[in-house]
Scaffold this active site. Structure first.
Site, short mmCIF file in Angstrom:
data_model
loop_
_atom_site.label_atom_id
_atom_site.label_comp_id
_atom_site.label_asym_id
_atom_site.label_seq_id
_atom_site.Cartn_x
_atom_site.Cartn_y
_atom_site.Cartn_z
N GLY A 25 54.55 5.69 102.98
CA GLY A 25 55.51 5.15 103.74
C GLY A 25 56.50 5.92 104.50
N VAL A 26 56.91 7.21 103.99
CA VAL A 26 57.67 8.13 104.56
C VAL A 26 57.23 8.31 106.01
CG1 VAL A 26 58.95 10.35 104.45
CG2 VAL A 26 58.89 8.49 102.52
N MET A 44 57.35 11.38 109.03
CA MET A 44 57.85 12.68 109.30
C MET A 44 57.53 13.00 110.81
SD MET A 44 55.68 15.98 107.68
CE MET A 44 54.18 15.51 108.38
N PRO A 45 58.52 13.59 111.45
CA PRO A 45 58.21 14.02 112.82
C PRO A 45 56.95 14.93 112.82
CG PRO A 45 60.65 14.35 112.34
CD PRO A 45 59.85 13.89 111.05
N LEU A 64 55.89 16.96 115.11
CA LEU A 64 56.16 18.44 115.61
C LEU A 64 57.38 19.09 114.65
CD1 LEU A 64 55.35 20.85 117.50
CD2 LEU A 64 57.03 19.79 119.03
N GLY A 65 57.01 20.13 114.19
CA GLY A 65 58.20 20.65 113.21
C GLY A 65 58.32 22.08 113.84
N GLY A 108 58.86 25.87 112.41
CA GLY A 108 58.71 26.87 111.50
C GLY A 108 59.63 28.18 111.43
N ASP A 150 60.64 23.49 108.63
CA ASP A 150 59.70 24.10 107.60
C ASP A 150 60.10 25.40 107.19
OD1 ASP A 150 57.11 23.68 106.18
OD2 ASP A 150 56.84 25.54 107.44
N TYR A 187 59.84 32.60 101.90
CA TYR A 187 60.15 33.15 103.05
C TYR A 187 61.53 33.83 102.83
CZ TYR A 187 56.77 30.15 105.26
OH TYR A 187 55.78 29.27 105.59
N LYS A 247 58.73 24.91 100.20
CA LYS A 247 57.56 25.01 99.32
C LYS A 247 57.98 25.83 98.12
CE LYS A 247 55.12 25.83 103.55
NZ LYS A 247 56.21 26.26 104.21
N HIS A 262 53.00 25.87 97.44
CA HIS A 262 52.63 26.72 98.59
C HIS A 262 51.05 27.34 98.45
CE1 HIS A 262 54.61 29.93 101.28
NE2 HIS A 262 53.75 29.91 101.74
#
Length: 298
Positions: A12-13, A15-16, A18-19, A21, A46, A51, A76, A109
């Site tokens: 139900g959440v 999320m846009p 297009l993110g 990175g 993201d 990273y 992640k 990940h």
């Protein structure tokens, strides 16, 4: 300002779709790039522990001046932090670096099939975090159909997202189908094929998707760039995509993908470019015990 369409996750959440990175973004450039992306209109960032730029992502979000609930934050857990209690601590490290109390989407990940018992325990740790309300959704990355089946059979919560390598030269049809069958959103990393031309990833004979003649023809017909055409391909096929750049012009270009529509013939021509050959790392081979990557404390 353009509003990015949202995808409804299986819990139900929203999320846009297009993110933005930050893979391979130098920490010295990350905060500025994130701030620029948010000013451009992105509302989904993201990153990942591996990273080594979560802290700078948090700084960029704070500099943007946006309220916390206006930015969807995804990160992640790296494989050396897998395990029921270790994964809880991985959340604590990530949240402290990002400067947030709640992470919108926390994912594993890698599947690490050679040590899948740890993967299962790590995912159970994510389930605990979800139940406690410290994360809003949980998921996985680089899981092939057999990994996804094994995980679902051993846990209670179906992943909301599976982030996998998807671009015109590597569509991962079987993985996308398995995701869809379980109600898991496919999220494309390297969505414009950047993995095919990043330095250090394979030999010199790799073809860049940005130079592909078919994509070039389609982009010319629509008066758009090849990158915009590839991102539009993802969005029209229902995937989430997370393009990366630290260049302000490219950041704006990658966001400007909502004012045109590819035809069914365009989509089919791009689909036909699939080589079936992976360009990024093979998720079957990762063994964190042999090449440990230690995620530092907050």
């Amino acid at each position: 300002m353009t509003t990015v369409p949202s995808l409804a996750l299986n819990n139900g959440v929203t999320m846009p779709q297009l993110g933005f990175g930050v893979f391979q973004a130098d920490p010295s450039e990350t905060a500025r790039a994130v701030e620029t992306a948010l000013a451009t209109g992105y509302r989904h960032i993201d990153t990942a522990a591996a990273y080594f730029n979560e802290r700078e992502v948090g700084e960029g979000i704070r500099r943007s001046g946006l309220d916390r609930d206006q930015v969807f934050v995804e990160t992640k857990v790296w494989a050396t932090d897998y395990g029921h209690h270790r994964t809880r601590h991985a959340f604590d490290k990530a949240a402290a670096k990002l400067g947030v109390e709640t992470i919108d989407l926390l994912i594993l990940h890698q599947p690490v099939p050679l040590r899948f018992d740890r993967t299962i325990e790590a995912y159970k740790g994510l389930e605990d975090l979800l139940e406690a309300g410290e994360v809003r959704a949980i998921g996985v990355s680089n899981f092939m159909p057999e990994h996804l089946e094994r995980l679902i059979a051993s846990t209670d919560v179906v992943p909301a997202v599976n982030q996998i390598e998807v671009h015109p030269y590597f569509r991962q049809t079987a993985a996308q189908q398995a995701n869809a069958e379980h109600g898991v959103v496919s999220q494309a990393w390297s969505p414009i094929g950047g993995i095919t031309f990043y330095p250090g990833w394979g030999g010199d004979d790799r073809r860049s998707t940005l130079q592909d003649p078919v994509i070039g023809e389609i982009s010319k017909a629509h008066g758009r760039t090849p990158a915009q055409v590839m991102l539009r391909w993802h969005l029209q096929q229902g995937r989430s995509a997370i393009p990366k750049s630290t260049d302000p012009g490219r950041i704006a270009e990658n966001f400007d993908v909502f004012g045109f529509e590819l035809t069914a013939a365009d989509l089919a021509r791009i689909d036909a470019l699939d080589t079936g050959v992976r360009s990024g790392p093979d998720p079957e081979t990762l063994d964190p015990d042999r090449s440990p990557l230690v995620i530092p404390e907050a």
